[in-house]
Enzyme design. Structure first.
Site, PDB file in Angstrom:
ATOM      1  N   ARG A  86      74.349 -32.150  21.561  1.00  0.00           N
ATOM      2  CA  ARG A  86      73.280 -32.747  22.360  1.00  0.00           C
ATOM      3  C   ARG A  86      73.568 -32.839  23.861  1.00  0.00           C
ATOM      4  NH1 ARG A  86      69.755 -38.128  20.886  1.00  0.00           N
ATOM      5  NH2 ARG A  86      71.821 -39.023  20.602  1.00  0.00           N
ATOM      6  N   ASP A  87      74.742 -32.430  24.313  1.00  0.00           N
ATOM      7  CA  ASP A  87      75.004 -32.479  25.754  1.00  0.00           C
ATOM      8  C   ASP A  87      75.930 -31.341  26.179  1.00  0.00           C
ATOM      9  OD1 ASP A  87      74.593 -33.519  28.287  1.00  0.00           O
ATOM     10  OD2 ASP A  87      76.265 -34.929  28.156  1.00  0.00           O
TER      11      ASP A  87
END
Length: 282
Positions: A86-87
């Protein structure tokens, strides 16, 4: 509150998932209000810093791409339950003493539950410029969201530009500038000069083709990370290189093969921190 949650997530996830391409958590401290995470030492900093000031040849960058992709495959397909990072961004790809990449910073990572085979509905988190547009619009997260972010990092790697710079978004800029009938797809003005146009960039055009698939707006059009790994391995093999060699030996063999070969061949400053984004409004 968010920092506390990310601290706990990082400990839980890295205690569950261990791999040589994922940064290793050695220990942590949570005492008298102090929160510390102790990682293995990775001496060559992150990919963002490396691109900013140090020359890195084409094959070393391909090696970093392959390592990063393999790290994500480990999260998506080998972890149980699967993990969505997610990042993914250039500051979260670290380089060891041999310039092999390690995926880092799992504070925003999300586990896929048993009943969440296709996606997980969750508040949008990540870094502007790397965010999957479909995830941003629908708040539905899945592994293809990491594929999009990975694609942005790859465009950043071949241009040495931030995803959003001087009012231009790197994905849109490359997409509009590409001309497949011309050398280097007519991307000379955006390709990082440190790559050196006087050397043979084996597989460059193929890599650009793949990167543009990775950043398709619709996630159904994007490949899985295991498919991404196979594609990058193919590019390296076509260049006569061993995808399983470490970064330094890969680069050395590539430089040796090129001694006798030469030819000339987004909209504001990007955010540098992960954060929660507000609901989309008109």
């Amino acid at each position: 509150m968010q920092v506390g949650h990310e601290f706990k997530t990082e400990i839980e996830l890295l205690s569950r998932v261990r791999h040589k391409i994922l940064v290793c958590l050695l220990g942590f401290c949570f005492e008298q209000g102090e929160e510390m995470l102790i990682y293995e030492y990775v001496p060559n900093g992150n990919l963002n810093d490396t691109l900013s000031g140090i020359r890195r040849d084409w094959m070393r960058r391909l090696r970093v791409a392959l390592d990063t992709a393999r790290g994500l495959v480990n999260l998506h397909e080998l972890a149980n339950p699967p993990v969505i990072h997610r990042d993914i961004k250039s500051t979260n790809v670290l380089l060891d003493e041999c310039l092999n990449a390690k995926v880092a910073d799992f504070g925003l990572s999300k586990l896929m539950g048993d009943g969440e085979k296709d996606h997980v509905s969750t508040q949008v988190k990540g870094t502007m410029g790397y965010l999957d547009p479909e995830y941003y619009m629908t708040q539905q997260l899945n592994e293809k969201s990491d594929v999009y972010s990975f694609g942005v990092v790859m465009l950043e790697m071949i241009t040495a530009r931030k995803p959003i710079e001087r009012g231009k978004y790197i994905v849109r800029e490359v997409r509009e500038m590409m001309d497949k009938t011309k050398e280097l797809y007519s991307l000379h003005s955006v390709v990082d000069p440190a790559l050196g146009f006087g050397t043979r960039l084996s597989g460059f055009e193929k890599f650009v083709d793949l990167a543009m698939r990775w950043v398709e707006d619709g996630r159904a059009k994007r490949p899985t990370m295991s498919e991404v790994v196979k594609d990058i391995e193919t590019i390296m093999q076509l260049a006569g290189l061993n995808p399983n060699a470490d970064s330094l030996s890969t680069s050395a063999s590539y430089e040796e093969s090129n001694k006798a070969s030469s030819f000339d061949p987004y909209s504001e400053e990007s955010f540098d921190q992960s954060q929660v984004f507000p609901p989309r409004t008109i």
